[in-house]
Design an enzyme around this catalytic site. Sequence first.
Site, short mmCIF file in Angstrom:
data_model
loop_
_atom_site.label_atom_id
_atom_site.label_comp_id
_atom_site.label_asym_id
_atom_site.label_seq_id
_atom_site.Cartn_x
_atom_site.Cartn_y
_atom_site.Cartn_z
N ALA A 53 0.87 -1.17 0.00
CA ALA A 53 0.00 0.00 0.00
C ALA A 53 0.91 1.22 0.00
O ALA A 53 2.09 1.13 0.34
CB ALA A 53 -0.88 -0.03 1.24
N GLY A 58 0.44 -5.03 0.65
CA GLY A 58 -0.70 -4.97 -0.26
C GLY A 58 -0.38 -5.55 -1.63
O GLY A 58 -1.27 -6.02 -2.33
N GLU A 106 -0.93 -9.14 -1.26
CA GLU A 106 -2.38 -9.34 -1.10
C GLU A 106 -3.09 -9.26 -2.46
O GLU A 106 -4.03 -10.01 -2.72
CB GLU A 106 -2.93 -8.30 -0.11
CG GLU A 106 -2.42 -8.56 1.31
CD GLU A 106 -2.83 -7.48 2.29
OE1 GLU A 106 -2.49 -6.31 2.06
OE2 GLU A 106 -3.50 -7.81 3.29
N GLU A 137 4.02 -5.75 6.99
CA GLU A 137 3.26 -4.71 7.69
C GLU A 137 3.61 -4.61 9.16
O GLU A 137 3.60 -3.53 9.75
CB GLU A 137 1.74 -4.99 7.56
CG GLU A 137 1.16 -4.64 6.20
CD GLU A 137 1.27 -5.77 5.19
OE1 GLU A 137 2.08 -6.71 5.40
OE2 GLU A 137 0.55 -5.72 4.18
N1 3HC Z 1 4.65 3.42 0.12
C1 3HC Z 1 5.17 4.63 -0.19
N2 3HC Z 1 6.47 4.83 -0.50
C2 3HC Z 1 7.27 3.75 -0.49
C3 3HC Z 1 6.81 2.47 -0.17
C4 3HC Z 1 5.42 2.31 0.14
N3 3HC Z 1 4.90 1.12 0.44
N4 3HC Z 1 7.84 1.60 -0.24
C5 3HC Z 1 8.91 2.32 -0.61
N5 3HC Z 1 8.57 3.62 -0.76
C6 3HC Z 1 9.46 4.72 -1.19
C7 3HC Z 1 10.56 4.97 -0.19
O1 3HC Z 1 10.15 5.86 0.82
C8 3HC Z 1 11.65 5.55 -1.05
O2 3HC Z 1 11.33 6.90 -1.28
P1 3HC Z 1 12.50 7.98 -1.43
O3 3HC Z 1 13.29 7.54 -2.62
O4 3HC Z 1 11.76 9.24 -1.60
O5 3HC Z 1 13.26 7.90 -0.16
C9 3HC Z 1 11.45 4.82 -2.38
O6 3HC Z 1 10.13 4.29 -2.35
C10 3HC Z 1 12.43 3.67 -2.60
O7 3HC Z 1 12.42 2.85 -1.44
P2 3HC Z 1 13.76 2.25 -0.82
O8 3HC Z 1 14.80 3.32 -0.72
O9 3HC Z 1 13.36 1.53 0.40
O10 3HC Z 1 14.19 1.26 -1.98
P3 3HC Z 1 14.85 -0.19 -1.88
O11 3HC Z 1 15.03 -0.63 -3.27
O12 3HC Z 1 16.01 -0.16 -0.94
O13 3HC Z 1 13.74 -1.11 -1.18
C11 3HC Z 1 11.55 -2.05 -0.85
C12 3HC Z 1 12.55 -1.40 -1.84
C13 3HC Z 1 12.09 -3.40 -0.38
C14 3HC Z 1 10.26 -2.22 -1.58
C15 3HC Z 1 11.40 -1.12 0.38
O14 3HC Z 1 11.11 0.20 -0.06
C16 3HC Z 1 10.30 -1.51 1.32
O15 3HC Z 1 10.50 -2.38 2.14
N6 3HC Z 1 9.13 -0.87 1.21
C17 3HC Z 1 8.05 -1.04 2.14
C18 3HC Z 1 7.33 -2.34 1.93
C19 3HC Z 1 6.18 -2.43 2.89
O16 3HC Z 1 6.31 -2.24 4.08
N7 3HC Z 1 5.00 -2.76 2.36
C20 3HC Z 1 3.83 -2.85 3.16
C21 3HC Z 1 3.13 -1.54 3.18
S1 3HC Z 1 1.75 -1.52 4.25
C22 3HC Z 1 0.55 -2.32 3.39
O17 3HC Z 1 0.79 -2.80 2.33
C23 3HC Z 1 -0.78 -2.38 4.06
C24 3HC Z 1 -1.70 -3.33 3.39
O18 3HC Z 1 -1.69 -4.56 4.07
C25 3HC Z 1 -3.09 -2.81 3.36
#
Ligand code: 3HC
Length: 700
Positions: A66, A105, A108, A128
């Site tokens: 998400a 997400g 999912e 998450e």
């Molecule tokens: N939402 C918004 N921005 C995000 C994001 C997300 N889910 N994931 C990454 N970004 C952004 C980062 O903030 C970063 O922004 P910046 O360049 O402005 O700093 C950019 O994307 C690149 O991210 P990374 O520097 O972390 O890039 P990497 O290549 O090192 O890593 C990744 C990529 C493994 C995908 C890592 O970004 C990550 O772990 N992201 C989060 C994944 C996550 O937690 N997903 C679950 C979200 S909650 C959800 O899905 C709820 C659902 O169940 C309803």
Amino acid sequence: MSSPMSVVTSARHGVVAVISINSPPVNALSHAVRAGIAEQLAKIKAEGGAKAIVLICEGRTFVAGADITEFGKPPQTPGLGEVIAALETSPIPTIAAIHGTALGGGLELALGCHYRVASPDAKWGLPEVKLGLLPGAGGTQRLPRAIGPEAALRVIVTGAHQPAKLGHELGLIAEIIPGDLKVGAIAFAEKVAASGKKHPSLREDTSKLTATRADRSKFDALVTELLSKSRGLEAPVACAEAVKLSIDTPLDEALKQERAYFLKLVAGEQSKAQRHLFFAEREAARVPGVGPDVKPRKIERVAVLGAGTMGGGITMSFASAGIPVTIIEQSEENLQRGMGIIRKNYEATARRQGQDPASVDKVMALITPKVGLEHVKDADMIVEAVFEEMALKKTVFAALDKFAKPGAVIASNTSYLNIDEMAAATKRPGDVLGMHFFSPANVMKLLEIVRATNTAPDALATAMAVGRRINKVPVVVGLCHGFVGNRMLSQRSKQSELLLLEGAMPHEVDAVVTGFGFPMGPFAMGDLAGLDVGFRSRKDRGVRAEIADSICEAGRFGQKTNKGYYRYEEGRRTPIRDPEVEAIIVAASKKLGYTRRTITEQEILGRMLYPMINEGARILEEGVAARASDIDIVWINGYGFPMGRGGPMHYADTVGLAKIRDDLSQFAKLTNDKTLEPAPLLVKLAAEGKGFASYKPGKA
Ligand code: 3HC
Ligand code: NAI
């Protein structure tokens, strides 16, 4: 803002419709992406003729979750649940084609599809929990149906990324596609469309739940095991509760409950803190004065000086990341002792993780032990970890200047000493900086990178890049005594001693600190680390801490002597209150003229945290940290500050700076200690009704 159409498109390849998401950087499920998928699904249906749908992403990754930046804002339809339902109930098969990472997400969404295929190096997971949340779009219900409740529980409660191969073995991923993913996914789609079979929908398939329905004991034991590490965090508990529902609660009812848990967590302080940390860690990578045009130097070989406590751990950090290291000592005997400890540590890890013992030989082969500083000559980076004595460090740096190759980055692991003085012993101060690892260096994530006065931007960029390569969380800090972490810690240590003198006992202080969420209190921590180091250092500096020194003078150096602030039974690490210590404390109070009083838990907590936060304000004002969130990253990764509190500066913002200012003024009066008066920046921000997060000085 881009229109939904531009981030999600579709095209026909024969009977297969391919929906492509192109929303850099990580294809997060923003409103535009959700609306775009829904729109393309409707379009494909209206056009007719397609026999299968492939969902694929452009760029570096499949959907990584998400869009975290949308949390806390008013929800916009379509919600992710609606998009997933549209994929799941599609009359023609839907296939998610995964490369990079399918996370949160994103996974999912893929679980809503009838099939998942993936590139061999793809990863998947539901992280998450690391954001203080649980999967809120069906992940806690559909993943158990895909891979079984026990496997799903582990994936969801740990939040760890999993390899595609494991997904294939567990039945999550139907096919691994080497080569071109899109071509392979279309071929897969043609095959399943032509098969005439009913397409599997996790909504209807409960076959993987049967065994756990019959006997829950394994599942329950795993819940207990996994939650034993959750340390007061709400999200892991909610994750386990939700997965438990998957076993026998009807899907739609369980999905409603999962949503309710999600909404509660997303609005809570812990998740806000953990989301703050997610962005803080990425922000820390942006170093003022080191733009994207500054390229790091190439690091192929490293030298570490000193095979003691830190040198050994630092060497392991490099070798474990596959970087060859020369470890250098002043004598063969010290070298062999250091190498022996490194080997023993690797062997213990291999045993614990069930690895092949040959893996130890493989990693040890990357380490070359040598006596004599001339052996730094091939290294692209040198990390000095000899004794903490300036005269010695200067001699060593002068020798390095003679032997190191031109352009080698020269780092000191000093805890407190002035890196400028070491740099001045060389003719290449631009190459010199601090790389401050934390003990045990092979385990702790934090790496403070100290920018000295003349450090070159590309030397800093190199240290940052290497820090990430060896799996650390690097944070750039400026020069001062103790840098960011230890400088703030010394405020807490000072208050710990004072609290004992004024009336508290070690177990009372420790209980408040662990109750806040730290893994250990300051006294149990001191016993673990050894009290003799500080004792010797105070003696050298001619400083006396009445209680700490009296305890050491009684031969109590901590766990290593089975007694310190507590006593320990032989071979055990559980601190036990000791009347002998309590007598020493009472006598010290008397000697220094304190009238002991009852100290409330609230005061103990304030005195453990607020003086540290006050020091953080000074650090910010001086530009020793570039931003408040960098200080949070230091404390979370180096000192066990509880994740759910977001670090000291974020925590301060949640308490309110006016309260902290007022309490500090009161502590200053109470203890007659002017250094506890609120720092000017704290006073200013409090008066403006602002928090540290709003302060953007940008130096460090
Ligand atoms: N939402 C918004 N921005 C995000 C994001 C997300 N889910 N994931 C990454 N970004 C952004 C980062 O903030 C970063 O922004 P910046 O360049 O402005 O700093 C950019 O994307 C690149 O991210 P990374 O520097 O972390 O890039 P990497 O290549 O090192 O890593 C990744 C990529 C493994 C995908 C890592 O970004 C990550 O772990 N992201 C989060 C994944 C996550 O937690 N997903 C679950 C979200 S909650 C959800 O899905 C709820 C659902 O169940 C309803
Ligand atoms: P240590 O005493 O365990 O190890 C130092 C090693 O350096 C010894 O083995 C010694 O023989 C070797 N040495 C001394 N002079 C040398 C020379 N000229 N050439 C090669 N080797 C030489 O010390 P420790 O604890 O590893 O500390 C090292 C440095 O790391 C210090 O600057 C310390 O402040 C810093 N540090 C220590 C931390 C800790 O928790 N111990 C944490 C973070 C930093």
